[in-house]
Design an enzyme around this catalytic site. Structure first.
Site, PDB file in Angstrom:
ATOM      1  N   HIS A  26      34.610  -5.323 -33.080  1.00  0.00           N
ATOM      2  CA  HIS A  26      33.877  -6.518 -32.650  1.00  0.00           C
ATOM      3  C   HIS A  26      32.646  -6.692 -33.517  1.00  0.00           C
ATOM      4  O   HIS A  26      31.660  -7.291 -33.097  1.00  0.00           O
ATOM      5  CB  HIS A  26      33.445  -6.394 -31.194  1.00  0.00           C
ATOM      6  CG  HIS A  26      34.527  -5.931 -30.290  1.00  0.00           C
ATOM      7  ND1 HIS A  26      34.695  -4.608 -29.950  1.00  0.00           N
ATOM      8  CD2 HIS A  26      35.521  -6.609 -29.680  1.00  0.00           C
ATOM      9  CE1 HIS A  26      35.743  -4.497 -29.160  1.00  0.00           C
ATOM     10  NE2 HIS A  26      36.262  -5.685 -28.986  1.00  0.00           N
TER      11      HIS A  26
ATOM     12  N   HIS B 235      42.027  -9.629 -31.803  1.00  0.00           N
ATOM     13  CA  HIS B 235      42.512  -8.402 -32.441  1.00  0.00           C
ATOM     14  C   HIS B 235      43.993  -8.487 -32.793  1.00  0.00           C
ATOM     15  O   HIS B 235      44.638  -7.469 -33.029  1.00  0.00           O
ATOM     16  CB  HIS B 235      42.286  -7.206 -31.518  1.00  0.00           C
ATOM     17  CG  HIS B 235      40.877  -7.059 -31.057  1.00  0.00           C
ATOM     18  ND1 HIS B 235      39.839  -6.936 -31.942  1.00  0.00           N
ATOM     19  CD2 HIS B 235      40.321  -7.045 -29.814  1.00  0.00           C
ATOM     20  CE1 HIS B 235      38.695  -6.835 -31.258  1.00  0.00           C
ATOM     21  NE2 HIS B 235      38.968  -6.905 -29.968  1.00  0.00           N
TER      22      HIS B 235
END
Lengths: 331, 331
Positions: free
Chosen positions: A219, A57
């Site tokens: 995700h 991320h």
């Protein structure tokens, strides 16, 4: 899989090594716990702030360690929560007399690791608070979540808590501003392509050439629905129609407006989206006080973007305006 | 084509609108010439600096307008040189008593537009200098170039000239530091995927799933060769082996090291490459003084990266350390 990578298993350690080498003197890397920490931490005059989550991320969270933001970040492997002992050991290493704040995006795995670590630290006499971030309006529960997911809005919570901690505030005060910012922050994202975790070597999901995933998770979790790719105007409408009524953000409100890239979308497209969102908010009488355009919380090389709104008051504006020095420097 | 876009023909104006809306008070947008300018320009106490080039390379150059960097940027359409009159009119609008410096990446179309505009401005009595940037070691001549191409190394030239101009230096002095920095700057890049200009709607070239283009240009021009995708270590070796001997950078030298993303590569991979490059330079006795990791000069959503080295002395270090305030702000 087309990536710059050696051994996929060494993806995270090699990235963390790069971050430390790029910031000598200000950041330290502790390989045992995937920990990137301020070189001058712990500082007993301020609350220690640690954020975790899976890797993949970036810049969240290992690239936002520094004065005015985090004291440390101890991610797990790509899209995997950090093991509990990473959090526990990082907490011990960085503990300050003022206490430790653990910031956690609301995912079941992360929540479990951080809650267990907090209990262990508390049982050893450390003063610990845990704050869960859940700004994503797309879905109520999700693949890895009970309740809402935490996405790019976590940046505003980190920034507010980081600024408050830097002022020397007590743990309770730092938690208060973090909870306050989280409570007025809402986000939603759209994916145009999937992404490929290095160790998996294959895309997480598939999207047809003319499809987008509306409300995607960071995700690759499913969002609200899969639909035909819309125009930029239609996409911004869709995101704002989900976000604005949720808090709600009302006529006369002042907001921070973030357009966050998910990793594979060029910044030109993010500014194009920003212009549309700014204009559409103005039409609703909502005034943008400050813009945030770029990559804040990504999903590897996923093409896509999310919009975040934060409803402001004088206290939040002051905290967002405070100085911060982090690894990412443009010039 | 998977992009956030409305009418592809409005891609550039909509992006520029977004930049201006995100930076009210500091930047102004002049639609007639695709011009993003400092709201407080011209300033007769400093040399005016204008950079052009095609769009599609953002943040270069429309997102680096501000104190300590550019006074204005007037790009053409995606991957197209600005029309001569954009440069001419921008020059007239931003002209200062101290003169105008036109910075140009070395491509035939850009060179022609800027040289013609410079001649016209000079014929009207303006003091103008033009500086061509050509840091790419990949190829000697290229699809759109006589001589070497200008790529991400242009950031260091802009930064040095911007800092010198901000000090109130004369045009000759600003040109001197720009030429000096250009003369010690070398870059080379690798593409893993092509990119798709919005108005074309199709990828500029094709690469097989296991191929990379070594020495790619930022408009998708061919590089030195097409090869099987290598490991990150092999790729860094290949780039450094082209860059280091070219100046050459020698044992004992201090350098700035940039790892630039081409648009579709996540920042995690850029830091992974950075760590490898830093270590391999240390093995050669070359010391990194400062790191630059992120997107500086992109090629839309192309996955890929370039490495740039700048050989430093005290003067260049001071100029690179000077403050700059540009549109891109992380927090």
């Amino acid at each position: 899989m087309k990536k710059f990578v050696n051994d996929p298993k060494q993806y995270v350690p090699e990235m963390l090594t790069g971050i430390a080498l790029a910031n000598p003197g200000t950041l330290k890397y502790v390989p045992e716990y995937n920990l990137i920490m301020r070189a001058d931490a712990p500082n007993n005059d301020k609350v220690t702030i640690i954020q975790g989550s899976g890797s993949g991320h970036e810049p969240a969270h290992v690239m936002v360690v520094g004065p005015g933001m985090l004291d440390g970040a101890c991610p797990g492997d790509v899209f995997a929560a950090p093991p509990m002992d990473y959090v526990y050991e990082s907490g011990k290493l960085l503990a300050s007399d003022k206490g430790i704040l653990l910031l956690v995006n609301n995912y079941t795995g992360d929540k479990m690791a951080f809650e267990m670590a907090a209990e262990m630290l508390e049982s050893e006499g450390y003063k610990v608070a845990t704050l869960f971030i859940n700004d994503d309006v797309a879905v109520k529960d999700s693949t890895f979540t009970v309740g809402r997911r935490g996405v790019a809005g976590n940046f505003f919570v980190m920034k507010a808590c980081g600024a408050k901690a830097e002022q020397g505030a007590d743990l309770e005060e730092v938690v208060r501003v973090g909870e306050k910012v989280n409570s007025v922050t809402r986000s939603m994202g759209i994916a145009l392509t999937p992404c490929t975790p290095p160790a998996k070597g294959e895309p997480l999901f598939h999207l047809a050439d003319d499809e987008m995933e509306v409300g995607v998770g960071i995700h690759g979790e499913p969002g609200r629905r899969r639909d035909k790719l819309g125009s930029a105007d239609e996409i911004v409408d869709e995101l704002l129609e989900a976000i604005v009524p949720d808090l709600p953000y009302n006529e006369g409100d002042e907001v921070a407006l973030m357009v966050n890239g998910l990793g594979g979308t060029p910044i030109s497209e993010l500014y194009l989206l920003y212009g549309i969102a700014h204009r559409k908010l103005a039409e609703r009488g909502i005034k943008v006080w400050r813009s945030y355009v770029g990559e804040y919380c990504t999903s590897l090389e996923m093409a896509g973007a999310s919009i975040t709104l934060v409803k402001l008051d004088d206290e939040i504006k002051e905290l967002l305006s405070a100085p911060a020095e982090i690894a990412i420097r443009v010039f």
